[in-house]
Design a protein around this motif. Sequence first.
Motif, PDB file in Angstrom:
ATOM      1  N   MET A   1       0.817  -1.190   0.000  1.00  0.00           N
ATOM      2  CA  MET A   1       0.000   0.000   0.000  1.00  0.00           C
ATOM      3  C   MET A   1       0.865   1.259   0.000  1.00  0.00           C
ATOM      4  SD  MET A   1      -3.162   0.993   0.332  1.00  0.00           S
ATOM      5  CE  MET A   1      -4.080   2.328   0.917  1.00  0.00           C
ATOM      6  N   ILE A   2       1.910   1.245   0.837  1.00  0.00           N
ATOM      7  CA  ILE A   2       2.787   2.407   0.922  1.00  0.00           C
ATOM      8  C   ILE A   2       3.536   2.575  -0.396  1.00  0.00           C
ATOM      9  CG2 ILE A   2       4.798   3.356   2.106  1.00  0.00           C
ATOM     10  CD1 ILE A   2       3.775   2.084   4.633  1.00  0.00           C
ATOM     11  N   ARG A   3       3.921   1.463  -1.028  1.00  0.00           N
ATOM     12  CA  ARG A   3       4.625   1.551  -2.305  1.00  0.00           C
ATOM     13  C   ARG A   3       3.716   2.151  -3.386  1.00  0.00           C
ATOM     14  NH1 ARG A   3       8.427  -3.636  -3.294  1.00  0.00           N
ATOM     15  NH2 ARG A   3       9.567  -3.445  -1.346  1.00  0.00           N
ATOM     16  N   LEU A   4       2.460   1.767  -3.404  1.00  0.00           N
ATOM     17  CA  LEU A   4       1.507   2.302  -4.371  1.00  0.00           C
ATOM     18  C   LEU A   4       1.331   3.813  -4.162  1.00  0.00           C
ATOM     19  CD1 LEU A   4      -0.504   1.809  -6.659  1.00  0.00           C
ATOM     20  CD2 LEU A   4      -2.225   1.357  -4.909  1.00  0.00           C
ATOM     21  N   LEU A   5       1.208   4.219  -2.910  1.00  0.00           N
ATOM     22  CA  LEU A   5       1.066   5.631  -2.588  1.00  0.00           C
ATOM     23  C   LEU A   5       2.323   6.406  -2.981  1.00  0.00           C
ATOM     24  CD1 LEU A   5      -0.741   7.786  -1.321  1.00  0.00           C
ATOM     25  CD2 LEU A   5       0.295   7.246   0.881  1.00  0.00           C
ATOM     26  N   ALA A   6       3.488   5.812  -2.767  1.00  0.00           N
ATOM     27  CA  ALA A   6       4.745   6.459  -3.135  1.00  0.00           C
ATOM     28  C   ALA A   6       4.849   6.587  -4.656  1.00  0.00           C
ATOM     29  CB  ALA A   6       5.929   5.673  -2.575  1.00  0.00           C
ATOM     30  N   LEU A   7       4.452   5.542  -5.388  1.00  0.00           N
ATOM     31  CA  LEU A   7       4.488   5.597  -6.851  1.00  0.00           C
ATOM     32  C   LEU A   7       3.522   6.655  -7.402  1.00  0.00           C
ATOM     33  CD1 LEU A   7       4.745   1.826  -7.828  1.00  0.00           C
ATOM     34  CD2 LEU A   7       6.482   3.588  -8.104  1.00  0.00           C
ATOM     35  N   VAL A   8       2.348   6.742  -6.826  1.00  0.00           N
ATOM     36  CA  VAL A   8       1.376   7.750  -7.259  1.00  0.00           C
ATOM     37  C   VAL A   8       1.914   9.149  -6.979  1.00  0.00           C
ATOM     38  CG1 VAL A   8      -0.926   8.690  -6.800  1.00  0.00           C
ATOM     39  CG2 VAL A   8      -0.626   6.235  -7.067  1.00  0.00           C
ATOM     40  N   THR A   9       2.531   9.323  -5.816  1.00  0.00           N
ATOM     41  CA  THR A   9       3.090  10.631  -5.455  1.00  0.00           C
ATOM     42  C   THR A   9       4.228  10.996  -6.398  1.00  0.00           C
ATOM     43  OG1 THR A   9       2.522  10.204  -3.144  1.00  0.00           O
ATOM     44  CG2 THR A   9       4.086  11.967  -3.578  1.00  0.00           C
ATOM     45  N   VAL A  10       5.116  10.052  -6.694  1.00  0.00           N
ATOM     46  CA  VAL A  10       6.222  10.313  -7.629  1.00  0.00           C
ATOM     47  C   VAL A  10       5.651  10.637  -9.006  1.00  0.00           C
ATOM     48  CG1 VAL A  10       8.163   9.233  -8.834  1.00  0.00           C
ATOM     49  CG2 VAL A  10       7.921   8.981  -6.366  1.00  0.00           C
ATOM     50  N   GLY A  11       4.612   9.929  -9.422  1.00  0.00           N
ATOM     51  CA  GLY A  11       3.973  10.201 -10.714  1.00  0.00           C
ATOM     52  C   GLY A  11       3.370  11.603 -10.759  1.00  0.00           C
ATOM     53  N   LEU A  12       2.710  11.996  -9.682  1.00  0.00           N
ATOM     54  CA  LEU A  12       2.131  13.333  -9.623  1.00  0.00           C
ATOM     55  C   LEU A  12       3.213  14.408  -9.635  1.00  0.00           C
ATOM     56  CD1 LEU A  12      -0.798  12.840  -7.078  1.00  0.00           C
ATOM     57  CD2 LEU A  12      -0.960  13.278  -9.520  1.00  0.00           C
ATOM     58  N   VAL A  13       4.305  14.185  -8.936  1.00  0.00           N
ATOM     59  CA  VAL A  13       5.404  15.152  -8.915  1.00  0.00           C
ATOM     60  C   VAL A  13       6.013  15.276 -10.303  1.00  0.00           C
ATOM     61  CG1 VAL A  13       7.726  15.573  -8.029  1.00  0.00           C
ATOM     62  CG2 VAL A  13       5.900  14.902  -6.469  1.00  0.00           C
ATOM     63  N   LEU A  14       6.252  14.122 -10.979  1.00  0.00           N
ATOM     64  CA  LEU A  14       6.799  14.168 -12.338  1.00  0.00           C
ATOM     65  C   LEU A  14       5.827  14.853 -13.316  1.00  0.00           C
ATOM     66  CD1 LEU A  14       8.515  10.674 -12.690  1.00  0.00           C
ATOM     67  CD2 LEU A  14       9.610  12.916 -12.579  1.00  0.00           C
ATOM     68  N   GLY A  15       4.551  14.541 -13.192  1.00  0.00           N
ATOM     69  CA  GLY A  15       3.543  15.185 -14.045  1.00  0.00           C
ATOM     70  C   GLY A  15       3.493  16.691 -13.808  1.00  0.00           C
ATOM     71  N   SER A  16       3.563  17.092 -12.549  1.00  0.00           N
ATOM     72  CA  SER A  16       3.571  18.522 -12.223  1.00  0.00           C
ATOM     73  C   SER A  16       4.815  19.197 -12.778  1.00  0.00           C
ATOM     74  CB  SER A  16       3.502  18.721 -10.710  1.00  0.00           C
ATOM     75  OG  SER A  16       2.313  18.197 -10.191  1.00  0.00           O
ATOM     76  N   ALA A  17       5.954  18.532 -12.686  1.00  0.00           N
ATOM     77  CA  ALA A  17       7.198  19.105 -13.196  1.00  0.00           C
ATOM     78  C   ALA A  17       7.133  19.258 -14.715  1.00  0.00           C
ATOM     79  CB  ALA A  17       8.382  18.236 -12.797  1.00  0.00           C
ATOM     80  N   ILE A  18       6.579  18.264 -15.395  1.00  0.00           N
ATOM     81  CA  ILE A  18       6.460  18.342 -16.849  1.00  0.00           C
ATOM     82  C   ILE A  18       5.509  19.469 -17.257  1.00  0.00           C
ATOM     83  CG2 ILE A  18       5.579  17.106 -18.880  1.00  0.00           C
ATOM     84  CD1 ILE A  18       6.698  14.527 -17.600  1.00  0.00           C
ATOM     85  N   MET A  19       4.370  19.573 -16.573  1.00  0.00           N
ATOM     86  CA  MET A  19       3.424  20.650 -16.881  1.00  0.00           C
ATOM     87  C   MET A  19       4.028  22.014 -16.600  1.00  0.00           C
ATOM     88  SD  MET A  19       0.805  19.321 -18.234  1.00  0.00           S
ATOM     89  CE  MET A  19      -0.307  20.687 -18.193  1.00  0.00           C
TER      90      MET A  19
END
Length: 115
Positions: A1-19
């Motif tokens: 569960m924590i790994r899934l949350l960490a992956l989603v957070t990393v994905g959101l950070v990368l998406g925000s950085a790209i935008m």
Amino acid sequence: MIRLLALVTVGLVLGSAIMLYRFKEEAAGISAQIDTLRTQIAREHETINVLRAEWNYLNQPSRVQSLAQRYLEMEQLAVEQVGHVSELPMRPLDIDPYEGGRLGGFAGGSERVIQ
């Protein structure tokens, strides 16, 4: 569960950085367009000032008079050619376009004038 949350957070950070990067590049492009337009506007203002100066030169009364004398072959105005207000014909007495009949005054052939 924590790994899934960490992956989603990393994905959101990368998406925000790209935008954020895309927005920055778009703003830089718009800023370059604004600078280009300001440069063009400054050039147009300079052109307008040059054209105004040329227009003022071309419309100098002495220059226009010399061109008129050279090309129009006009004669000087004699003092006898100047008229007086008293020499003008009097205004017609009654010209009423809403009357429905014929026009009065000079237009109707009458000699009546305002005295």
